[in-house]
Scaffold this motif. Sequence first.
Motif, PDB file in Angstrom:
ATOM      1  N   LEU A 274       0.792  -1.168   0.104  1.00 41.91           N
ATOM      2  CA  LEU A 274       0.012   0.023  -0.261  1.00 41.91           C
ATOM      3  C   LEU A 274       0.937   1.208   0.090  1.00 41.91           C
ATOM      4  O   LEU A 274       1.670   1.485   0.992  1.00 41.91           O
ATOM      5  N   ARG A 275       1.000   2.050  -1.126  1.00 40.92           N
ATOM      6  CA  ARG A 275       1.768   3.059  -1.249  1.00 40.92           C
ATOM      7  C   ARG A 275       1.235   4.138  -1.800  1.00 40.92           C
ATOM      8  O   ARG A 275       0.434   4.071  -2.929  1.00 40.92           O
ATOM      9  N   ARG A 276       1.578   5.453  -1.567  1.00 42.68           N
ATOM     10  CA  ARG A 276       1.122   6.707  -2.177  1.00 42.68           C
ATOM     11  C   ARG A 276       2.253   7.584  -2.227  1.00 42.68           C
ATOM     12  O   ARG A 276       3.266   7.708  -1.320  1.00 42.68           O
ATOM     13  N   LEU A 277       2.687   7.988  -3.559  1.00 40.03           N
ATOM     14  CA  LEU A 277       3.601   8.676  -3.806  1.00 40.03           C
ATOM     15  C   LEU A 277       3.142  10.216  -4.283  1.00 40.03           C
ATOM     16  O   LEU A 277       2.588  10.327  -5.189  1.00 40.03           O
ATOM     17  N   THR A 278       3.736  11.333  -3.716  1.00 40.66           N
ATOM     18  CA  THR A 278       3.190  12.580  -4.051  1.00 40.66           C
ATOM     19  C   THR A 278       4.466  13.164  -4.834  1.00 40.66           C
ATOM     20  O   THR A 278       5.428  13.175  -4.437  1.00 40.66           O
ATOM     21  N   GLY A 279       4.140  13.722  -6.224  1.00 40.26           N
ATOM     22  CA  GLY A 279       5.028  14.101  -6.933  1.00 40.26           C
ATOM     23  C   GLY A 279       6.393  13.379  -7.650  1.00 40.26           C
ATOM     24  O   GLY A 279       6.086  12.005  -7.372  1.00 40.26           O
TER      25      GLY A 279
END
Length: 499
Positions: free
Chosen positions: A272-277
């Motif tokens: 579960l991973r969220r990357l911003t930019g």
Amino acid sequence: MIDVVIVGAGPNGLMLACELALAGVHPVVLERHAAPTGEPRANGLVGQVVRLLDRRGLYARLSGESTPPTPQPAFTFGAFPLDLTMLAENPHYVLGVPQAQLEAGLAVRAAELGVDLCRGHEVVDLLQRPDAVEVHLADGTQLTSRFVVGADGGRSAVRRLAGIDFPGVTNDRSISRTATVTVPASFLHPETGGLRVPGYCVVPPFQHTRTARGLIAWAPFPGRPAILSTTEWPDTPTNDETPMNLAELRASVTRVLGTDIPLGAPDGPGLLRRLTGRNTRIAARYRAGRVLLVGDAAHVHPAMGGPGLNLGLQDAVNLGWKLAATVRGWAPQGLLDTYESERRPVAERVVMSTQAQSALIGPGDEISGLRELFAELLRKPEVTGHIAALMSGADISYPADPTDPLAGRCAPDVVVQTDHGATRLAELTRTARPLLLDSTGSYAGIAAPWRDRVDVVAGSLEGTTATALLVRPDCFIAWSAGDAATLRASLAHHFGLPR
């Protein structure tokens, strides 16, 4: 004194350790984590690095296949499908091995070669001396090494401690979400394995699909959990640091596709991973005295097209023989500096490629117009061939004698017919030693003074127009058939003066 300390036991650090050990140098690998994290990261290898693994005898181990790798008929660039069957020579190879499996395989190989892998050891300081580097660990231990290589990722402690800047840009506009998931069978296409989306037809597997609202990718890996990811460009940038959950990804899928897909979590640990930019940076220099950088420690870029391991592992193989030659004392003047002069332009091309793909997947009507034009261009074999060579790294050409048409290029898959039968180049390069292939029988005597570091194989050559090839340990051509004087010059230029 230790020959080389490698900081970081990821794929790049372990590959470098294997290369050094093959060349007779004893490395020590320091890894701050006490055990492999098992964190899902790269899902496979793409490009010429697959052929490189074959040339070290690692492809069969990792793939479980007994046959050599073959080019794949399709791939994607900027969410465009690439039809590689239209190419007379397809350079695009794929090995669907997750990074955790790759690391485990390289760790086994490193142990076979006698490499010391020390887990649970964090480097907190470096002190360079004229003849060595003092390495200070968090537990108070101090090691002394001739060289230190930072293979410790994009947030490299080695790079920081060596005082090397990391210039570049961070684009905060996009948000990418990724998770291992399950979906009901009714949402899967029975033949392709793609996502069968009501009102949208099918999201094909192993491709990025762009809609007017964002990007989605669906990867149903055989024998392991599928991975689903989305990318969106919200009007207002967000710095949400709360842990992501499946509900967040499901809502993102609904926004991107305009319809809901029920998502479940697979049994066991998942991603579960969220990357911003998107972060794009290249180190100001790859070397500071006796400290060098490889892989993500030297460069980071968007993951579009999966070029990271193709770039980083070939960094390691390029550096390995040059650093070993320096440690063993036969490197010609300036050889170690060619690591950066050869590999930095390759990193710059990867950055160009990933930035171009990032632009092509962006939102907006003007991007849609650009995509329509680009789709027309990709119908031309010469355009698709250019893109395939760029993505695979088949277009790499290191500085070399301009009168030698093959020098500086990766060696083709030559087959040598000797008195003992046919032998593939991939079987001859597993020792990582320089190699002279000679179909004339006239060059062995010239190379004899270098016999301690250059192997000679005589036999007819199939798969090349050259009658002789001098192949570097990283499988790039140093020289192709010329006269005796040019061969002597190339031997001395690449492998130093004879003993």
